[in-house]
Write an enzyme that holds these catalytic residues in place. Structure first.
Site, PDB file in Angstrom:
ATOM      1  N   PHE A 152      10.167 -14.270  27.553  1.00 25.50           N
ATOM      2  CA  PHE A 152      10.868 -14.604  28.797  1.00 25.50           C
ATOM      3  C   PHE A 152       9.903 -15.308  29.729  1.00 25.50           C
ATOM      4  O   PHE A 152       8.830 -14.790  30.033  1.00 25.50           O
ATOM      5  CB  PHE A 152      11.441 -13.354  29.483  1.00 25.50           C
ATOM      6  CG  PHE A 152      12.267 -13.705  30.687  1.00 25.50           C
ATOM      7  CD1 PHE A 152      13.573 -14.170  30.537  1.00 25.50           C
ATOM      8  CD2 PHE A 152      11.735 -13.621  31.967  1.00 25.50           C
ATOM      9  CE1 PHE A 152      14.332 -14.523  31.649  1.00 25.50           C
ATOM     10  CE2 PHE A 152      12.498 -13.986  33.084  1.00 25.50           C
ATOM     11  CZ  PHE A 152      13.795 -14.431  32.923  1.00 25.50           C
ATOM     12  N   ASP A 240       1.329 -16.078  30.418  1.00 27.33           N
ATOM     13  CA  ASP A 240       2.324 -15.731  31.426  1.00 27.33           C
ATOM     14  C   ASP A 240       2.101 -14.262  31.775  1.00 27.33           C
ATOM     15  O   ASP A 240       2.539 -13.366  31.056  1.00 27.33           O
ATOM     16  CB  ASP A 240       3.732 -15.981  30.873  1.00 27.33           C
ATOM     17  CG  ASP A 240       4.822 -15.560  31.845  1.00 27.33           C
ATOM     18  OD1 ASP A 240       4.512 -14.850  32.824  1.00 27.33           O
ATOM     19  OD2 ASP A 240       5.987 -15.923  31.606  1.00 27.33           O
ATOM     20  N   LYS A 269       5.610 -11.822  40.352  1.00 27.93           N
ATOM     21  CA  LYS A 269       6.148 -10.479  40.597  1.00 27.93           C
ATOM     22  C   LYS A 269       5.336  -9.634  41.594  1.00 27.93           C
ATOM     23  O   LYS A 269       5.624  -9.650  42.769  1.00 27.93           O
ATOM     24  CB  LYS A 269       6.363  -9.758  39.272  1.00 27.93           C
ATOM     25  CG  LYS A 269       7.545 -10.366  38.492  1.00 27.93           C
ATOM     26  CD  LYS A 269       8.167  -9.405  37.521  1.00 27.93           C
ATOM     27  CE  LYS A 269       9.544  -9.842  37.078  1.00 27.93           C
ATOM     28  NZ  LYS A 269       9.588 -10.844  36.026  1.00 27.93           N
TER      29      LYS A 269
HETATM   30  C1  LIG Z   1      10.087 -12.210  35.773  1.00 23.37           C
HETATM   31  C2  LIG Z   1       9.368 -13.093  34.834  1.00 23.37           C
HETATM   32  C3  LIG Z   1       9.431 -14.502  34.933  1.00 23.37           C
HETATM   33  C4  LIG Z   1      10.316 -15.201  35.940  1.00 23.37           C
HETATM   34  O1  LIG Z   1       9.980 -14.948  37.253  1.00 23.37           O
HETATM   35  P1  LIG Z   1      11.017 -15.311  38.422  1.00 23.37           P
HETATM   36  O2  LIG Z   1      10.281 -14.930  39.665  1.00 23.37           O
HETATM   37  O3  LIG Z   1      12.249 -14.511  38.184  1.00 23.37           O
HETATM   38  O4  LIG Z   1      11.285 -16.768  38.346  1.00 23.37           O
HETATM   39  C5  LIG Z   1       8.679 -15.240  34.052  1.00 23.37           C
HETATM   40  N1  LIG Z   1       7.915 -14.667  33.114  1.00 23.37           N
HETATM   41  C6  LIG Z   1       7.827 -13.322  32.987  1.00 23.37           C
HETATM   42  C7  LIG Z   1       6.939 -12.738  31.942  1.00 23.37           C
HETATM   43  C8  LIG Z   1       8.576 -12.497  33.822  1.00 23.37           C
HETATM   44  O5  LIG Z   1       8.518 -11.165  33.660  1.00 23.37           O
END
Ligand SMILES: *Cc1c(COP(=O)(O)O)cnc(C)c1O
Length: 423
Positions: A152, A240, A269
């Site tokens: 994700f 990420d 986050k």
């Molecule tokens: C939450 C998340 C995203 C996306 O972040 P948003 O602030 O919702 O755009 C991307 N990568 C990872 C691993 C995430 O947990």
């Protein structure tokens, strides 16, 4: 056209006290399915709803509220900046933005920082920078990006296409090209992709522990293979760390734990502990390709967001706090094993630090949302990751006794879930 006078909302007050949960279905696009409780206010690890019930928060707004709710030092940092100025755009820089970038460089491998507002935007910047770097240092052919099944990376069209859940990226017309997916934690699949793609390899984007995809930590061998293949093919390694970063794993960033340094790292986050802010970290050599005009953001580097993030980093990047993450993680894992000995519901408990996933066993597979509902009914806020994993992401400063209380609530929630599931 609607008569402007009919736009008056009856019963709405500026403090929102008349607003009820059923408005959601009336005025929101239906892309979320929020729980029935409507939050009123929070303090530390606890959240109250508009009926006055309290909940222990093991969801943390999806691994965001790393220091709980209404942390006094964060409120002060926000208020102090709110009284000075809110916004100047990137036509001007600001002391909070520069201070945040300086901290991120001092605390990590980074030499250059790009500030944005959300995780998706940080990843969008990372992928665009990787493409630009390849075009500038090689040619247009060097554009192939490797990502992983179940990954994700966000919801913009580029980042959702890098994500490994086709259900999220399909149905929006043509997708950006040049992105491949192979299974996560499969070094052979990675080596074989690189040998097919060769010098056209531009970048690899990976979560050190898949969050949304089911709370699956990467193996060290897998991450080392990624670094090695990227080095051999002049491709950039992008971590990420939007969910795993800012102390969540017991390290400020999980790359430290893995002992592998990326070329680009994205963080969001928990960075603002609930105030929207994100950052892309990189080296000088890569970052300098983001020349004037190549990328930007109106709100990126917002002074209030950066003031909060500076304070958050100072509070989180301490031995004491990171030590608490490791200790509470062990406490929760032990506690869940105990619950499992009594109830036999989970086939696996895994994760990193205070990002933990409990995978339901075959008998209850696909029922994570029902377990989540049972938790909420009992007074414990939690999360799911997919249809069979209950995900826990409590505040990093949660105490031992609050953790014990949360485990107690989880034990009772599992009991209630089993009663309902078997009746
Ligand atoms: C939450 C998340 C995203 C996306 O972040 P948003 O602030 O919702 O755009 C991307 N990568 C990872 C691993 C995430 O947990």
């Amino acid at each position: 056209m609607q008569n402007p006078s009919t736009n008056q909302v009856s019963g709405s007050t500026s403090d929102g006290s008349q607003v009820t949960r059923d408005w959601h279905e009336q005025v929101m696009t239906p892309n979320y399915a929020p729980m029935s409780m409507l939050p009123s206010h929070g303090s530390g690890s606890r959240l109250w709803d508009t009926d006055g019930r309290d909940y222990l928060d093991f969801a943390g707004g999806i691994a965001v509220s790393a220091l709980g709710h209404a942390h006094p030092a964060l409120v002060s940092a926000l208020m102090e900046q709110a009284r000075k100025f809110w916004h100047v755009s990137n036509v001007l820089t600001s002391q909070p933005a520069l201070a945040l970038a300086r901290r991120l460089c001092d605390m990590t491998f980074a030499e250059k920082v790009f500030l944005a507002n959300s995780g998706s935007e940080a990843n969008e910047a990372a992928l665009k920078l990787a493409r630009r770097y390849a075009v500038n240092t090689a040619d247009e052919d060097k554009h192939e990006i490797l990502a992983f099944d179940n990954a994700f990376h966000g919801r913009t069209l580029f980042t959702v296409s890098a994500g490994g859940q086709p259900a999220y990226s399909s149905g929006f017309g043509p997708k950006p090209g040049g992105i491949s997916h192979v299974p996560y934690n499969d070094p052979d699949a990675v080596r074989s992709w690189f040998s097919d793609i060769g010098e056209r390899a531009c970048a690899v984007i990976v979560e050190p522990c898949q969050g949304e995809g089911g709370v699956t930590p990467a193996t060290t061998e897998f991450i080392r293979t990624l670094r090695d293949c990227c080095d051999r093919h002049n491709a950039l390694l992008v971590f990420d760390e939007i969910q795993t970063g800012v102390g969540r794993s017991g390290y400020l960033y999980t790359y430290e734990k893995l002992g592998v340094v990326p070329d680009i790292l994205t963080t969001a986050k928990a960075l603002g502990c609930g105030f929207p802010v994100s950052a892309m970290l990189t080296t000088d050599e890569v970052g300098r390709h983001l020349v004037v005009g190549a990328h930007g953001s109106t709100f990126g580097g917002n002074p209030m967001a950066c003031a909060v993030a500076c304070k958050a980093l100072d509070l989180i990047n301490t031995e004491e706090l990171l030590g608490n993450v490791k200790a509470r993680s062990r406490q929760i894992v032990d506690g869940i094993h105990g619950i499992n000995r009594r109830h036999d519901v989970f086939r696996d408990v895994r994760g990193t630090g205070l990002l933990l996933g409990c995978e339901l066993n075959d008998r209850h597979s696909g029922r994570a949302r029902d377990l989540l509902t049972a938790c909420t009914d009992i007074g414990l806020l939690a999360l799911v990751a997919g249809s069979s994993v209950l995900r826990l992401a409590p505040p990093l400063n949660i105490s031992e006794s609050e953790t014990r209380e949360g485990l107690d609530l989880l034990d009772r929630s599992v009991g209630r879930f089993l009663e309902r599931d078997e009746s």
